[in-house]
Design a protein around this motif. Structure first.
Motif, mmCIF file in Angstrom:
data_model
loop_
_atom_site.group_PDB
_atom_site.id
_atom_site.type_symbol
_atom_site.label_atom_id
_atom_site.label_comp_id
_atom_site.label_asym_id
_atom_site.label_seq_id
_atom_site.Cartn_x
_atom_site.Cartn_y
_atom_site.Cartn_z
ATOM 1 N N PRO A 37 188.636 45.565 72.598
ATOM 2 C CA PRO A 37 189.656 45.595 71.563
ATOM 3 C C PRO A 37 189.086 44.918 70.193
ATOM 4 O O PRO A 37 189.613 43.972 69.823
ATOM 5 N N LEU A 38 188.226 45.629 69.392
ATOM 6 C CA LEU A 38 187.679 45.069 68.094
ATOM 7 C C LEU A 38 188.555 45.547 67.051
ATOM 8 O O LEU A 38 189.041 46.503 66.890
ATOM 9 N N ARG A 39 189.277 44.457 66.350
ATOM 10 C CA ARG A 39 190.339 44.789 65.366
ATOM 11 C C ARG A 39 189.789 44.292 63.707
ATOM 12 O O ARG A 39 190.475 44.993 63.043
ATOM 13 N N THR A 40 188.772 43.473 63.796
ATOM 14 C CA THR A 40 188.622 43.059 62.350
ATOM 15 C C THR A 40 186.869 43.152 62.202
ATOM 16 O O THR A 40 186.278 43.119 63.270
ATOM 17 N N GLU A 41 186.580 43.172 61.006
ATOM 18 C CA GLU A 41 185.050 43.118 60.943
ATOM 19 C C GLU A 41 184.583 41.676 61.356
ATOM 20 O O GLU A 41 183.178 41.946 62.024
ATOM 21 N N ASP A 42 184.992 40.779 61.444
ATOM 22 C CA ASP A 42 184.722 39.628 61.816
ATOM 23 C C ASP A 42 184.351 39.733 63.534
ATOM 24 O O ASP A 42 183.575 38.908 64.043
ATOM 25 N N ASP A 43 185.367 40.396 64.050
ATOM 26 C CA ASP A 43 185.090 40.557 65.508
ATOM 27 C C ASP A 43 183.871 41.328 65.812
ATOM 28 O O ASP A 43 182.994 40.906 66.694
ATOM 29 N N PHE A 44 183.649 42.230 65.083
ATOM 30 C CA PHE A 44 182.110 42.760 65.102
ATOM 31 C C PHE A 44 180.919 41.847 64.840
ATOM 32 O O PHE A 44 179.894 41.858 65.487
ATOM 33 N N ARG A 45 181.188 41.142 63.705
ATOM 34 C CA ARG A 45 180.171 40.090 63.573
ATOM 35 C C ARG A 45 179.946 38.938 64.585
ATOM 36 O O ARG A 45 178.984 38.491 64.756
ATOM 37 N N LYS A 46 181.089 38.552 65.164
ATOM 38 C CA LYS A 46 180.833 37.988 66.171
ATOM 39 C C LYS A 46 180.054 38.360 67.669
ATOM 40 O O LYS A 46 179.116 37.656 68.072
ATOM 41 N N LEU A 47 179.992 39.605 67.650
ATOM 42 C CA LEU A 47 179.052 40.366 68.598
ATOM 43 C C LEU A 47 177.654 40.390 68.381
ATOM 44 O O LEU A 47 176.809 40.139 68.945
ATOM 45 N N TYR A 48 177.685 40.513 66.700
ATOM 46 C CA TYR A 48 176.345 40.577 66.278
ATOM 47 C C TYR A 48 175.727 39.109 66.322
ATOM 48 O O TYR A 48 174.527 38.893 67.047
#
Length: 544
Positions: free
Chosen positions: A208-219
């Motif tokens: 459940p990705l909800r923010t751009e920061d969520d994606f950055r955490k995965l990177y």
């Protein structure tokens, strides 16, 4: 060409590892020579003085104690004959490797548990452990390993924390080159309109990705181990905006977008079919302008809905043609095996070869095709032991098409969503298949039945393409015109049994597996319908 001499020493007769190494070396531009088994130190030195190799690779896989004296003799002869400038390699078991290490002779020791990547990188003159050596884009990653495929697997657990932890673990294992992020369906459709999300469905189908920061955490989680590339499923709404966000946050390795799907056709998105086609083309164009590779993951969607093989082949050409016309330069062609689940291996391979023939006919200096193979999810049984066998069997068949990318499907997917441990195990199973491939394999593509079916599918798929062209106008290219393409679906030129009752398409097609292949079928007359007859019926009924 750099000369390599190789042999087993002492009374060791185990040559598989040595021959595998020499096969890899030859593919990397070396001139390998195998001296034989159980070569004495005198014989070895004599051959070295005659051929003057740059490298000497020795193998010993027996009890380690006798190796001590053998290597003491070798060390003395190296000093005596002044052969220290040669690069000395050793391959064996962990115990014999430790003896070799203590001898001080060898520049590189392989202990038997190294992955194929480490061997390849060494032969390329690179140090496997240096972080900066891992290519940061898809094409460079492929070129660093081909003809050996890079591996990818999808990953998306019900929470961001669990997904971050899993990415870290997988990256540190160094078994994958690409991790495909699987956002949940809420994220794919409503990331930019989160007020419309049904919170009860959070985590359904992915993370459940909800923010751009969520994606950055995965990177950030992937910046370790072998630094796997990240890519993500495309959105099903606001997809160009979603594409931009993926580039800004995870440096999306390549875009995967359909042509017809994620629309009212499959109800995975709200878009009208014609609008979806147009928007999907715009997404291809957006990535093409930025020189980002594109995969149009469309053909298997028809096959997953039991369309006959000729439609899957025709669509493979059609979507690649669209990508090229939209300015895509590097195209990832996905070849999903085992779809439908009961297709026979020889007919499955024939279908893929027919697709490859048509898709790669589009190649030129501005359009390069990269093959990506994978197993079909529906082919995996819930029994986990049988599923491991299916993963290996499908991977072995897929190696016949020499893929640039192999999309590993977790063996456990019919039972539960893959955890980090499941992903690592699945990738290692495929890597085991690859090791056998490097020893040499039977060329299944030359089988008579495979070639016959391949030719048949090429002919029939071309009829489908020509039928689509025939219903278009002279003003626009019918193969890229959203009006014509949606009309082809409505008429049934492109159709599938599972679409019955959907008002956007015809949904009248019947198909059946006969002798391992999927054909259009007349249920009343109980016979296969040729593609020529099927298309003539459609065009006649609609007075085209």
């Amino acid at each position: 060409m750099r000369k390599i001499l190789a042999c087993t020493i002492g009374n060791c007769v185990h040559v598989a590892g040595t021959m595998n190494f020499l096969s890899l070396a030859e593919k990397e531009g070396y001139d390998p020579e195998f001296l034989g088994i159980g070569i004495s130190i005198d014989q070895l030195i004599k051959n070295i003085k005659m051929t003057k190799p740059e490298m000497v690779a020795l193998s010993y896989r027996l009890t380690p104690e006798p190796l001590v004296e053998i290597l003491e003799e070798l060390k003395a002869r190296i000093r005596e004959e002044k052969l220290e400038e040669i690069t000395w390699l050793f391959g064996g078991t962990e115990p014999t490797g430790k003896v070799a290490e203590r001898s001080g002779i060898f520049n590189k020791i392989f202990y038997g548990y190294e992955d194929i990547d480490e061997v390849i990188w060494y032969l390329k003159g690179k140090e496997y452990t240096e972080d900066e050596e891992y290519p940061k884009d898809l094409i460079s990653r492929i070129n660093s390993k081909y003809p050996y495929p890079i591996l990818r697997h999808h990953l998306g657990l019900p929470t961001i924390e669990d997904t971050v932890e899993a990415i870290e673990k997988v990256a540190e294992s160094k078994v994958l080159d690409v991790i495909s992020i699987a956002p949940d369906q809420n994220a794919q459709e409503f990331f930019f309109d989160q007020g419309k999300m049904d919170k009860r469905l959070d985590g359904a189908g992915g993370v459940p990705l909800r923010t751009e920061d969520d994606f950055r955490k995965l990177y950030e989680a992937a910046q370790r181990g072998n630094y796997p590339l990240l890519r993500s499923y495309s959105g099903t709404k606001n997809i160009i905006k979603f594409s931009g966000m993926l580039q800004d946050t995870i440096d999306n390795a390549w875009c995967a977008v359909p042509l017809f799907w994620y629309s009212e056709l499959d109800k995975r998105g709200p878009r009208k079919l014609k609008d979806a086609i147009k928007e999907n083309q715009e997404v291809m164009k957006w990535h093409g302008e930025r020189n980002i590779p594109v995969e149009v993951n469309d053909p298997h969607h028809w096959s997953l809905r039991d369309a006959h093989d000729a439609i899957g082949v025709a669509d493979a050409y059609l979507v690649a043609y669209n990508a090229k016309q939209m300015g895509v330069k590097n195209y990832v062609a996905q070849y999903m095996f085992n779809v439908p689940a009961f297709i026979s291996p020889e007919m499955d391979l024939a279908k893929m070869l027919a697709k490859i023939h048509l898709v790669e006919s589009l190649e030129d200096e501005n359009f390069r095709v990269y093959r990506q193979a994978r197993a079909g999810l529906a082919s995996f049984p819930a029994d986990l032991y049988q599923a491991k066998g299916q993963l290996a069997a499908s991977a072995y068949l897929a190696m016949a098409i020499k893929p640039h990318i192999y999309h590993v499907v977790g063996y456990c997917e019919a039972h539960h969503a893959a955890t980090a441990d499941d992903i690592i195990e699945s990738a290692k199973i495929v890597r085991g298949v690859l090791k056998n491939e490097f020893l040499g394999s039977v060329d299944m593509t030359k089988d008579e039945n495979v070639q016959r079916r391949k030719g048949e599918l090429i002919r029939e798929s071309k009829m489908i393409i020509e039928a689509i062209r025939s219903i278009g106008s002279n003003e626009r290219d019918p193969l890229t015109d959203p009006e014509t393409l949606s009309k082809a679906v409505k008429m049934g030129i492109l159709d599938a049994p599972h679409l019955k009752g959907n008002p956007v398409c015809r949904g009248s097609l019947y198909t059946r597996i006969v002798s391992g292949a999927m054909y259009a079928y007349d249920n009343k007359e109980k016979r296969i319908i040729s593609e020529k007859e099927r298309l003539e019926r459609i065009l006649e009924e609609l007075k085209i």
